[in-house]
Design a protein around this motif. Structure first.
Motif, PDB file in Angstrom:
ATOM      1  N   CYS A   1       0.837  -1.217   0.000  1.00  0.00           N
ATOM      2  CA  CYS A   1       0.000   0.000   0.000  1.00  0.00           C
ATOM      3  C   CYS A   1       0.865   1.258   0.000  1.00  0.00           C
ATOM      4  CB  CYS A   1      -0.932  -0.003   1.209  1.00  0.00           C
ATOM      5  SG  CYS A   1      -2.247  -1.232   1.119  1.00  0.00           S
ATOM      6  N   ALA A   2       1.956   1.230   0.755  1.00  0.00           N
ATOM      7  CA  ALA A   2       2.843   2.393   0.790  1.00  0.00           C
ATOM      8  C   ALA A   2       3.485   2.634  -0.572  1.00  0.00           C
ATOM      9  CB  ALA A   2       3.920   2.194   1.853  1.00  0.00           C
ATOM     10  N   GLU A   3       3.862   1.553  -1.249  1.00  0.00           N
ATOM     11  CA  GLU A   3       4.438   1.714  -2.588  1.00  0.00           C
ATOM     12  C   GLU A   3       3.398   2.264  -3.562  1.00  0.00           C
ATOM     13  OE1 GLU A   3       6.910  -0.793  -5.983  1.00  0.00           O
ATOM     14  OE2 GLU A   3       5.811  -1.868  -4.427  1.00  0.00           O
ATOM     15  N   ALA A   4       2.170   1.773  -3.453  1.00  0.00           N
ATOM     16  CA  ALA A   4       1.108   2.273  -4.330  1.00  0.00           C
ATOM     17  C   ALA A   4       0.874   3.769  -4.101  1.00  0.00           C
ATOM     18  CB  ALA A   4      -0.177   1.479  -4.098  1.00  0.00           C
ATOM     19  N   LEU A   5       0.841   4.187  -2.841  1.00  0.00           N
ATOM     20  CA  LEU A   5       0.676   5.615  -2.546  1.00  0.00           C
ATOM     21  C   LEU A   5       1.845   6.434  -3.071  1.00  0.00           C
ATOM     22  CD1 LEU A   5      -0.743   5.411   1.088  1.00  0.00           C
ATOM     23  CD2 LEU A   5      -1.960   6.214  -0.943  1.00  0.00           C
ATOM     24  N   TRP A   6       3.034   5.881  -2.959  1.00  0.00           N
ATOM     25  CA  TRP A   6       4.227   6.552  -3.489  1.00  0.00           C
ATOM     26  C   TRP A   6       4.073   6.802  -4.986  1.00  0.00           C
ATOM     27  CZ3 TRP A   6       9.480   3.437  -3.821  1.00  0.00           C
ATOM     28  CH2 TRP A   6      10.419   4.196  -4.542  1.00  0.00           C
TER      29      TRP A   6
ATOM     30  N   LEU B   1       4.630   5.507  10.584  1.00  0.00           N
ATOM     31  CA  LEU B   1       5.330   4.344  10.048  1.00  0.00           C
ATOM     32  C   LEU B   1       6.811   4.641   9.817  1.00  0.00           C
ATOM     33  CD1 LEU B   1       2.619   3.018   7.579  1.00  0.00           C
ATOM     34  CD2 LEU B   1       3.401   1.927   9.682  1.00  0.00           C
ATOM     35  N   VAL B   2       7.124   5.863   9.433  1.00  0.00           N
ATOM     36  CA  VAL B   2       8.535   6.236   9.297  1.00  0.00           C
ATOM     37  C   VAL B   2       9.230   6.144  10.651  1.00  0.00           C
ATOM     38  CG1 VAL B   2      10.108   8.159   8.808  1.00  0.00           C
ATOM     39  CG2 VAL B   2       8.220   7.667   7.248  1.00  0.00           C
TER      40      VAL B   2
ATOM     41  N   LEU C   1       9.242  -0.969   4.166  1.00  0.00           N
ATOM     42  CA  LEU C   1       8.051  -0.203   4.534  1.00  0.00           C
ATOM     43  C   LEU C   1       8.426   1.220   4.907  1.00  0.00           C
ATOM     44  CD1 LEU C   1       5.103   0.169   5.113  1.00  0.00           C
ATOM     45  CD2 LEU C   1       5.407  -0.983   7.312  1.00  0.00           C
ATOM     46  N   GLN C   2       9.451   1.383   5.700  1.00  0.00           N
ATOM     47  CA  GLN C   2       9.886   2.734   6.076  1.00  0.00           C
ATOM     48  C   GLN C   2      10.308   3.524   4.837  1.00  0.00           C
ATOM     49  OE1 GLN C   2      13.661   3.118   8.101  1.00  0.00           O
ATOM     50  NE2 GLN C   2      12.876   4.725   9.443  1.00  0.00           N
ATOM     51  N   TYR C   3      11.027   2.875   3.953  1.00  0.00           N
ATOM     52  CA  TYR C   3      11.505   3.552   2.745  1.00  0.00           C
ATOM     53  C   TYR C   3      10.343   3.989   1.859  1.00  0.00           C
ATOM     54  CZ  TYR C   3      13.794   4.262  -1.772  1.00  0.00           C
ATOM     55  OH  TYR C   3      14.220   4.784  -2.957  1.00  0.00           O
ATOM     56  N   ASN C   4       9.359   3.099   1.641  1.00  0.00           N
ATOM     57  CA  ASN C   4       8.211   3.446   0.811  1.00  0.00           C
ATOM     58  C   ASN C   4       7.423   4.614   1.395  1.00  0.00           C
ATOM     59  OD1 ASN C   4       8.912   1.409  -0.950  1.00  0.00           O
ATOM     60  ND2 ASN C   4       7.323   0.000  -0.292  1.00  0.00           N
ATOM     61  N   CYS C   5       7.261   4.602   2.707  1.00  0.00           N
ATOM     62  CA  CYS C   5       6.550   5.714   3.357  1.00  0.00           C
ATOM     63  C   CYS C   5       7.331   7.018   3.216  1.00  0.00           C
ATOM     64  CB  CYS C   5       6.311   5.397   4.831  1.00  0.00           C
ATOM     65  SG  CYS C   5       5.123   4.066   5.120  1.00  0.00           S
ATOM     66  N   LEU C   6       8.632   6.913   3.361  1.00  0.00           N
ATOM     67  CA  LEU C   6       9.476   8.106   3.243  1.00  0.00           C
ATOM     68  C   LEU C   6       9.433   8.662   1.817  1.00  0.00           C
ATOM     69  CD1 LEU C   6      11.309   9.777   5.048  1.00  0.00           C
ATOM     70  CD2 LEU C   6      13.205   8.290   4.413  1.00  0.00           C
ATOM     71  N   MET C   7       9.443   7.768   0.840  1.00  0.00           N
ATOM     72  CA  MET C   7       9.372   8.215  -0.549  1.00  0.00           C
ATOM     73  C   MET C   7       8.012   8.853  -0.858  1.00  0.00           C
ATOM     74  SD  MET C   7      12.298   7.748  -1.860  1.00  0.00           S
ATOM     75  CE  MET C   7      11.998   7.956  -3.604  1.00  0.00           C
ATOM     76  N   THR C   8       6.959   8.337  -0.240  1.00  0.00           N
ATOM     77  CA  THR C   8       5.641   8.953  -0.417  1.00  0.00           C
ATOM     78  C   THR C   8       5.643  10.367   0.140  1.00  0.00           C
ATOM     79  OG1 THR C   8       4.626   6.758  -0.195  1.00  0.00           O
ATOM     80  CG2 THR C   8       3.169   8.666  -0.018  1.00  0.00           C
ATOM     81  N   LEU C   9       6.201  10.533   1.331  1.00  0.00           N
ATOM     82  CA  LEU C   9       6.297  11.866   1.920  1.00  0.00           C
ATOM     83  C   LEU C   9       7.144  12.787   1.049  1.00  0.00           C
ATOM     84  CD1 LEU C   9       6.782  10.989   5.696  1.00  0.00           C
ATOM     85  CD2 LEU C   9       4.760  12.014   4.631  1.00  0.00           C
ATOM     86  N   MET C  10       8.201  12.255   0.480  1.00  0.00           N
ATOM     87  CA  MET C  10       9.064  13.059  -0.385  1.00  0.00           C
ATOM     88  C   MET C  10       8.290  13.555  -1.605  1.00  0.00           C
ATOM     89  SD  MET C  10      12.509  11.924  -2.418  1.00  0.00           S
ATOM     90  CE  MET C  10      11.553  11.304  -3.812  1.00  0.00           C
ATOM     91  N   GLU C  11       7.460  12.666  -2.199  1.00  0.00           N
ATOM     92  CA  GLU C  11       6.676  13.065  -3.369  1.00  0.00           C
ATOM     93  C   GLU C  11       5.599  14.090  -3.004  1.00  0.00           C
ATOM     94  OE1 GLU C  11       7.360  12.490  -6.337  1.00  0.00           O
ATOM     95  OE2 GLU C  11       8.814  10.866  -6.192  1.00  0.00           O
ATOM     96  N   ILE C  12       4.984  13.912  -1.847  1.00  0.00           N
ATOM     97  CA  ILE C  12       3.973  14.885  -1.401  1.00  0.00           C
ATOM     98  C   ILE C  12       4.626  16.245  -1.158  1.00  0.00           C
ATOM     99  CG2 ILE C  12       2.356  15.458   0.448  1.00  0.00           C
ATOM    100  CD1 ILE C  12       1.901  12.432   0.795  1.00  0.00           C
ATOM    101  N   ALA C  13       5.814  16.226  -0.557  1.00  0.00           N
ATOM    102  CA  ALA C  13       6.535  17.487  -0.316  1.00  0.00           C
ATOM    103  C   ALA C  13       6.913  18.151  -1.636  1.00  0.00           C
ATOM    104  CB  ALA C  13       7.779  17.219   0.527  1.00  0.00           C
ATOM    105  N   ALA C  14       7.335  17.329  -2.637  1.00  0.00           N
ATOM    106  CA  ALA C  14       7.677  17.891  -3.948  1.00  0.00           C
ATOM    107  C   ALA C  14       6.455  18.519  -4.601  1.00  0.00           C
ATOM    108  CB  ALA C  14       8.257  16.796  -4.840  1.00  0.00           C
ATOM    109  N   ALA C  15       5.290  17.873  -4.430  1.00  0.00           N
ATOM    110  CA  ALA C  15       4.054  18.455  -4.969  1.00  0.00           C
ATOM    111  C   ALA C  15       3.725  19.767  -4.262  1.00  0.00           C
ATOM    112  CB  ALA C  15       2.904  17.462  -4.822  1.00  0.00           C
TER     113      ALA C  15
END
Length: 625
Positions: free
Chosen positions: A380-385, A410-411, A418-432
């Motif tokens: 799920c975290a990868e999908a959100l990413w 989760l981070v 799992l931690q990495y996928n969540c972190l990458m999702t946050l990174m993409e949201i921050a970039a947006a």
């Protein structure tokens, strides 16, 4: 005398598959009509009578099989679709061979002496035609066998018909797809697994599966909730196929997105894992899938599954005086939202507490093994990413479902993938958020508990993690959020400056890039942030970057120029010998980077205003290209 039906032109029969709108009964009517004409020609033959009778027997056999195919196509069981693609191809080939047979038999009819002298028929002609007819008979036997096998649960047929002798993959694909359409459940599962295996071999096999109509029955099998194992097999096959833009487009065109979201919302966890992986890979390989999945509101069920068994009222991540809402409250809020019309098709939200499907899946989730729950969260975290990557709208949707709180937790608590996928999702949201002021103001306000929780965890990763890729992701996110921090934000600037001295050059360069976003002119507080960077002793490690590779030198120079322009009065810049360092930079390197051509003269000018130097005039002259 009754008039004979007119045969359609040959051009219309060469490749019936180019006219998919024609029903299979229409396609088969032409070779059946040809068979009748051949039978008449056999009766009228005056020469090579024995050979003509042999042709007639084989054509009669073909005609019987063609009529059997018509009966099969019109008597499909309710709920079972008839897979006619191989039959269309074989019917076209049969028609060609029947036309050749009819032309040969007409030459054996009584005619004038002159015509008989001009027209020469040999035994070799009959051997050739009989060979073609044998191939057509074998093709028809094969295609009837896969239909009968599918209809009776006899399993998958893996024999090779003559029509596919040069490309056996096609016949296997036909057989597997026929089983998906017409087989029993066990046969469908086996066929889906076989298609997945073929798809793993090479991209050509994937294109054949799609071209021969494999997507639609796989989606139908995925939708069938009577067997989780069958759903897993279908999801695995679709996942293997969906790493190509054209194939993802085919899945979307086959109305696959609503089915995928529906199964994601109401299936056992082991099925949801596969479906979440499918969402991730489709979104990764085709940005349009982001839009389609967002339209079906896939983000809410993904966040809910990611937050399963997580409680956000942990005192460790409380935001100041106001505590973060617990995930129980978040789940209640999301369930309430999902129950409203227009919020996608997540079926688990539409079943009452005591209903069979909703209740059973809820109990299954509670009793599921921890490793299964963990895999589901990873997926799920990868999908959100992938959904958030490059998408302002999807990033906004994640923040609106309280996804930031869940990701931050989760981070903090997880490790590994799992931690990495969540972190990458946050990174993409921050970039947006960096590219969209409205999202930045809505989701990352200074007093917002969710934003504070996210920043806390990003800074913790930057300071404590030993894994370079985690540090880099966290620093990119902080850099993207640079315009949300107040003046002289010591809590953020300090950890980034520390990373400038990191032994891993990629980490140090990323720190320089992130700090550059604090110090660049686009940041309203660039002067205050630049002074903070200097106060945290960031100049000396930046000077060391100038002695590294070109990538490090570029970003080190950019940040130093920003510091010089914004805080040129600082004695730290003079002590570090910034002007001397500028003097040692190759002019060819500067010419390759337009941003340096503009920044360096301004930096030299600002330094020269506050610090006496004999070299600044010469440097300014060198900077004029």
């Amino acid at each position: 005398m009754a008039t004979k039906p007119t045969l359609p032109p040959n051009k219309q029969t060469q490749n019936p598959t180019i006219e998919p709108e024609k029903r299979i009964e229409e396609i088969l009517s032409y070779p059946i009509l040809l068979s009748d004409r051949v039978d008449e020609a056999v009766k009228e033959a005056e020469s090579f009578k024995f050979e003509c009778m042999e042709v007639g027997k084989k054509v009669g056999n073909l005609c019987q099989m063609l009529r059997a195919a018509v009966r099969l196509s019109t008597s499909s069981t309710t709920g079972v679709s008839f897979y006619d693609r191989p039959l269309r191809r074989i019917a076209a080939e049969v028609s060609k061979n029947l036309e050749k047979s009819l032309a040969l038999l007409k030459k054996c009819k009584r005619r004038s002496v002159l015509r008989r002298v001009v027209t020469i028929v040999s035994a070799a002609d009959f051997r050739k035609v009989l060979s073609h007819l044998d191939s057509s008979v074998a093709d028809m036997k094969w295609v009837l066998s896969i239909f009968e096998s599918g209809g009776t649960g006899g399993g998958i047929v893996l024999t090779l018909p003559p029509i596919a002798s040069n490309d056996p993959i096609v016949s296997w694909v036909w057989s597997f797809i026929a089983s998906l359409h017409m087989g029993q459940l066990q046969d469908k599962m086996e066929a889906a697994n076989e298609l997945a295996s073929l798809a793993k071999d090479n991209d050509r096999n994937k294109k054949i599966i799609v071209a021969e109509g494999g997507i639609s029955p796989l989606l139908k099998l995925l939708k069938d909730n009577s067997s989780p194992d069958a759903q897993i097999a279908a999801a695995a096959a679709l996942y293997t196929l969906a790493n190509d833009k054209e194939i993802v487009t085919s899945i979307i065109d086959d109305s696959g997105v609503p089915i995928i979201v529906q199964v994601l919302g109401d299936s056992p966890m082991r099925v949801q894992i596969r479906v979440a992986n499918l969402v991730a890979t489709m979104t990764e390989h085709y940005p349009l899938a982001q839009v389609e999945f967002a339209r079906e509101n896939v983000i809410r069920p993904l966040v809910m599954l990611l937050s399963f068994d997580i409680f956000m009222d942990d005192p460790k991540i409380r935001g100041g005086k106001q505590s973060i809402h617990s995930i129980v409250q978040i789940n209640k809020e999301m369930e309430k939202s999902l129950s409203r019309p227009g919020f996608g098709s997540s079926l688990s939200m539409h079943y009452p507490e005591g209903s069979t499907k909703g209740g059973n899946h809820r109990k299954e989730r509670e009793n599921e093994k921890p490793e299964v729950k963990h895999k589901l969260k990873i997926s799920c975290a990868e999908a959100l990413w992938m959904l958030a990557r490059g998408s302002v709208e999807n990033s906004r949707r994640i923040t609106e479902t309280k996804g930031l709180l869940c990701l931050a937790k989760l981070v903090e608590t997880e490790q590994g993938e799992l931690q990495y996928n969540c972190l990458m999702t946050l990174m993409e949201i921050a970039a947006a958020a960096e590219s969209n002021a409205d999202l930045r103001r809505a989701a990352f306000k200074t007093n917002c508990p969710a934003a504070k929780a996210v920043v806390d965890q990003l800074l913790r990763v930057i300071k404590e993690s030993d894994i370079p890729r985690l540090k880099i992701s966290a620093m990119r996110a902080i850099g993207s959020l640079s315009r949300t921090f107040p003046a002289r934000e010591m809590r953020v600037i300090g950890p980034l400056v520390e990373q400038l001295s990191h032994s891993n050059l990629d980490v140090a360069v990323e720190a320089a890039i992130s700090l550059g976003k604090f110090a660049c002119p686009d940041n309203f507080l660039c002067i205050e942030h630049s002074k903070s960077i200097i106060e945290f002793e960031g100049v000396l490690p930046l000077m060391r970057l100038l002695r590294s590779n070109e990538w490090a030198m570029l970003h080190g120079l950019i940040l130093i120029c920003y510091l010089a322009i914004n805080a040129g009065k600082s004695v730290d810049l003079e002590r570090a010998g910034v002007l001397s360092a500028f003097d040692g930079i190759d002019r060819a390197f500067i010419a390759q980077h337009p941003e340096l051509k503009e920044l360096m003269p301004r930096a030299i000018y600002h330094l020269s205003v506050f610090h006496h130097s004999h070299t600044h005039s010469g440097l300014l002259a060198q900077m004029k290209f």
